[in-house]
Write a protein that holds these residues in place. Structure first.
Motif, PDB file in Angstrom:
ATOM      1  N   LEU B  52       0.823  -1.255  -0.046  1.00  0.00           N
ATOM      2  CA  LEU B  52       0.077   0.134  -0.045  1.00  0.00           C
ATOM      3  C   LEU B  52       0.820   1.178   0.034  1.00  0.00           C
ATOM      4  O   LEU B  52       0.496   2.216  -0.576  1.00  0.00           O
ATOM      5  N   SER B  53       2.063   1.298   0.566  1.00  0.00           N
ATOM      6  CA  SER B  53       2.676   2.475   0.634  1.00  0.00           C
ATOM      7  C   SER B  53       3.601   2.584  -0.686  1.00  0.00           C
ATOM      8  O   SER B  53       3.406   3.731  -1.091  1.00  0.00           O
ATOM      9  N   ASN B  54       3.659   1.507  -1.602  1.00  0.00           N
ATOM     10  CA  ASN B  54       4.092   1.813  -2.809  1.00  0.00           C
ATOM     11  C   ASN B  54       3.058   2.469  -3.644  1.00  0.00           C
ATOM     12  O   ASN B  54       3.161   3.195  -4.506  1.00  0.00           O
ATOM     13  N   PHE B  55       1.939   1.815  -3.440  1.00  0.00           N
ATOM     14  CA  PHE B  55       0.711   2.327  -4.330  1.00  0.00           C
ATOM     15  C   PHE B  55       0.564   3.951  -4.089  1.00  0.00           C
ATOM     16  O   PHE B  55       0.401   4.525  -4.849  1.00  0.00           O
ATOM     17  N   THR B  56       0.562   4.069  -2.659  1.00  0.00           N
ATOM     18  CA  THR B  56       0.396   5.580  -2.301  1.00  0.00           C
ATOM     19  C   THR B  56       1.413   6.486  -2.894  1.00  0.00           C
ATOM     20  O   THR B  56       1.043   7.660  -3.610  1.00  0.00           O
ATOM     21  N   VAL B  57       2.463   6.032  -2.866  1.00  0.00           N
ATOM     22  CA  VAL B  57       3.680   6.791  -3.332  1.00  0.00           C
ATOM     23  C   VAL B  57       3.591   7.245  -4.652  1.00  0.00           C
ATOM     24  O   VAL B  57       3.824   8.329  -5.292  1.00  0.00           O
ATOM     25  N   SER B  58       3.286   5.853  -5.464  1.00  0.00           N
ATOM     26  CA  SER B  58       3.097   6.070  -6.781  1.00  0.00           C
ATOM     27  C   SER B  58       1.922   6.918  -7.321  1.00  0.00           C
ATOM     28  O   SER B  58       2.127   7.865  -8.188  1.00  0.00           O
ATOM     29  N   LEU B  59       0.666   6.962  -6.630  1.00  0.00           N
ATOM     30  CA  LEU B  59      -0.287   7.854  -6.696  1.00  0.00           C
ATOM     31  C   LEU B  59      -0.018   9.286  -6.780  1.00  0.00           C
ATOM     32  O   LEU B  59      -0.392   9.982  -7.402  1.00  0.00           O
ATOM     33  N   LEU B  60       0.926   9.719  -5.427  1.00  0.00           N
ATOM     34  CA  LEU B  60       1.381  10.911  -5.387  1.00  0.00           C
ATOM     35  C   LEU B  60       2.641  11.466  -5.980  1.00  0.00           C
ATOM     36  O   LEU B  60       2.915  12.590  -5.687  1.00  0.00           O
TER      37      LEU B  60
END
Lengths: 197, 205
Positions: B52-60
């Motif tokens: 999930l942190s990979n996902f969030t970082v990529s989103l932002l």
């Protein structure tokens, strides 16, 4: 020497030897494996860690007991601790850069590495869980920092002398370092029983 | 599964396994590998956080200023870890108590930061999620294997069940600190040794 926990000196001593943060708790392994090739750099990083770990344990203790608990924000402790550590490291870096170029060249490159060193955050979390007083926390931080430094400097010394030794191909680098760490950890186990925390 | 996705997954599980090849992130998790059950809980928390942190970082990633990107990713990771801790406390309070500060130390696990820096900053959220998930799994299976052997040899049990009877002399060193170092070193030895042999074979041709 106050509180229900063992005496301040006992905590300090135990943090260096009987429960060495690196060799018994595995904290700070990443930089331990990466920066233990030369004694000189190991000493530099070790000193930086001792300094940062001691000060941030005091800062985090104050923040935890005077800000987080009164405002009932304990569940935010991870975020707050990591911000305190990162901000402190950043400030120290800036100060050192201004004050002494020599010191900056010696320690500066290590400072960014320290923010993500598990040992720093680990000390802050352990002191909260063990309910140390401020004095004990600082002693614990200082002891852990020195313990970490002892381990990494010893390891760097061993690795420097091993340059000429022939290590089996698959064990080169990380493998042999871990085995040495295991043996060192066994040696440090010899201190167990002297003091318990 | 597209070829790129499967490529990401398999390289994280094997060839580029974070533990063996990159020797990253063994800090916080090695400490709990003396009991299989705790390791599994820790591994689940870690996979969740990495993904999930990979996902969030990529989103932002387009909104994060380059200069403070490490700080931002640390904060994102810390927020996910807080969620993990709250969930563990609610679902498995006993194990959460035993894990103690180690759950919080997932934040400083280098793998998560490493994947966020190296992968999520350049890639789209979907593939970043897959990358985080698979490097989390790649990391976890190694730790579970270590935990399995440590618990088996150190206490003669697997998952708390007695497997080796009273004839087994317990290797108590395995459940103590040095055991983890030796186990990990042996695993690295085996895997790297095999890689070296393969390399030599392909060079000889």
């Amino acid at each position: 020497m106050e509180g229900s926990s063992p005496g301040t000196f006992a905590i300090f001593f135990a943090a260096i030897f009987t429960s060495n943060i690196l060799l018994t708790l595995y904290l700070g392994m990443c930089s331990f494996l990466a920066v233990s090739k030369q004694v000189k750099t190991a000493v530099g990083l070790g000193l930086a860690v001792v300094f940062v770990i001691t000060t941030t344990s005091a800062l985090n203790w104050l923040v935890y007991y005077y800000v987080l608990i009164p405002f009932k924000l304990v569940y935010l402790k991870y975020i707050v601790f990591i911000i305190v550590i990162a901000a402190f490291v950043q400030i120290v870096e800036m100060i050192i850069e201004r004050v002494s170029e020599k010191l900056y060249n010696a320690l500066g490159i290590f400072l960014p590495l320290i923010t993500v060193n598990c040992a720093i955050l680990g000390v802050s979390l352990f002191m909260i869980i063990r309910k140390y007083t401020l004095v004990s926390s600082v002693a614990y931080g200082l002891g852990s920092g020195i313990g970490w430094m002892v381990a990494i400097v010893a390891m760097a010394g061993i690795r420097q002398n091993m340059k000429r030794s022939r290590v089996p191909g698959g064990l080169e680098g990380a493998g042999i370092t871990l085995i040495i760490a295991g043996i060192m950890s066994m040696a440090f186990m010899g201190f167990t029983g002297m003091i318990k925390i | 599964m597209s070829s790129r996705t499967s490529n990401v997954v398999f390289s994280n599980l094997g060839r580029d396994n974070p533990v063996f090849v990159q020797i990253l992130g063994i800090c916080s998790t090695l400490a709990v590998t003396n009991v299989l059950k705790n390791t599994l809980v820790m591994a689940i928390g870690l996979i969740f956080t990495t993904a999930l942190s990979n996902f969030t970082v990529s989103l932002l990633r387009r909104f994060i200023p380059t200069r403070i990107r490490m700080m931002v990713s640390t904060l994102i990771i810390a927020s996910w870890v807080i969620i993990v801790e709250i969930m563990l406390k609610a679902q498995v309070p006993e194990i959460a108590r035993q894990l103690g500060p180690y759950v919080g130390l997932i934040i400083t696990n280098c793998i998560i930061m490493g994947r966020a820096e190296a992968f999520a900053m350049q890639n789209t959220p979907g593939i970043s999620l897959v990358d985080g998930l698979s490097s989390g799994v790649g990391y976890s299976w190694v730790l579970l294997l270590i935990a399995f052997f440590r618990e088996l040899m150190g206490s003669g049990t697997v998952w708390g069940q007695v497997v080796l009877g009273s004839w087994w002399v317990k290797w108590s060193i395995m459940v103590m600190a040095p055991g983890a170092f030796f186990m990990l070193a042996i695993f690295i030895w085996i895997v790297k040794g095999r890689i070296l042999v393969e390399k030599e074979a392909s060079n000889g041709r």
